[in-house]
Design an enzyme around this catalytic site. Sequence first.
Site, PDB file in Angstrom:
ATOM      1  N   ASP A 148       3.726   9.707  -0.938  1.00 38.18           N
ATOM      2  CA  ASP A 148       2.599   8.865  -0.548  1.00 38.18           C
ATOM      3  C   ASP A 148       2.363   7.816  -1.615  1.00 38.18           C
ATOM      4  OD1 ASP A 148       0.702   8.239   1.371  1.00 38.18           O
ATOM      5  OD2 ASP A 148      -0.100  10.278   1.427  1.00 38.18           O
ATOM      6  N   HIS A 160       0.809  -1.221   0.000  1.00 32.62           N
ATOM      7  CA  HIS A 160       0.000   0.000   0.000  1.00 32.62           C
ATOM      8  C   HIS A 160       0.842   1.270   0.000  1.00 32.62           C
ATOM      9  CE1 HIS A 160      -4.014  -1.890   0.865  1.00 32.62           C
ATOM     10  NE2 HIS A 160      -3.219  -2.883   1.171  1.00 32.62           N
TER      11      HIS A 160
END
Length: 498
Positions: free
Chosen positions: A389, A173
Amino acid sequence: MDTPRPGRTAASDADFVVVANRLPLHLDTTDLDAPRWRRSPGGLVSALEPILRTRRGAWAGWAGTVTGGAHPALPDQDTRMHPVPLTEDEYRDYYEGFSNATLWPLFHDAVVPPDFDQSWWHSYLGVNQRFAQHAAALAGPGATVWVQDYQLMLVPAMLRALRPDVRIGFFLHIPFPPPELFLQLPWRSQIVDGLLGADLIGFQLPGGAENFLQLVRRLRRGEDVSRAPHASVLGRVLLRDREVRVGAFPISVDAAGLEDLARSEPVRERTRQIRRQLGERRRIMLGVDRLDYTKGIDQRLRAFEGLLAAGRATAQDTVLVQIATPSRERIGHYRRQRARIEARVGQINGAFGQVGQVPVHYLHTTVDRSELAALYGAADVMLVTPLRDGMNLVAKEFVAARPDLGGSLVLSEFAGAAQELTRALLVNPHHPVEFQDVMAAALGQDETEGRRRMRDLRHHVRERDVHHWAHSFLAVLHGGSGSVPSGPGATPQTADVA
């Protein structure tokens, strides 16, 4: 500590097993005399729950309490929740240590220097082995096991050694760094070997998949690593006895669920109330982040302070609401980050505020899903500006929660979401002047142009929601067999199958 024996047990009947650091439940201790398990909201749970229900599913993960802590029994439900125990020392060394003081900073461009501690590594090794044993005991013959994220990168190979009959997927992720960064890790070969235990390794973006393929070429020169771009699959690693596929599968949100929540009357009324509380005529800028040094909250506050100092915004006409969710507060970098942010908020409010009106409202707290939807609805400008991110689902949540087509999205070009949400106002958060200019442009954006941008953004998020993500990954994992059941909101997949 009790761990299940390797191999099958009488309970080995799950067709589909999710293995994640946490269960999709959390212990609500509001009433200390009667703590209760509550379902944790989140896109991962929403995406996988229908599949878990229809395939005798099980979820293995930590229950959030250390061994010895009393807690109520887990609730009965369609999906079997299987807690994996951790001791206090393991929580400190495996989770706070290796996972979040070694891997997390290393995988986020070493924004802060990672720590390499041998004792942390040994704890990570032991906890990953325990997760693999629990997964092996849960999985039925030929089951599918989907391992999630950086805390469990050794599990695929460990599980394969215990249960060679199961099909194993792994999804990361967070970003996967370039080889030059990853190679700093003393246990780099063991991590790569662990991941190669999977049949399919998924990353958020093509860049992460390419980084991994380059890394395998450097560390395992005897293996055949080929680029094989075909929809989501970007490459293959041919081992002696099998093939490992590597691909990109950008995760998303439960767009339909968020839209329904945003349209609900309680949320709409709360949105109106927020606007009244902050000032009907003031423009509301919103940041919602975990309190983490990768999220760029410092840079965001400095840019906003620059707008105020230059007179491009005032406390009378603009307010910034910053939600900073508590995170990993026993780790030194996080404690120092909180102190810096809170000092800067005080400095800005002291310099530019007045009685009854402050330019920054700062909340160091957790916000529930309904309150978050109301805040999204109230915001004129959403600021999603991380330094790095993997994806950042806040950006997609904001878009999904704006069926009115209102609001502007300012998005860091270093968030994975920027590669999909190209109609957002993109910014380099390291460039203070550019940051201020983009903020000002968002505040002054023409309404027609803003609605046009939001319409395009919403089309993308609705078409490629979290159900699309889950089903595209599982379709590739199953080789396009068509055996993956459809869940609510799922989009039938054909093009994404390798």
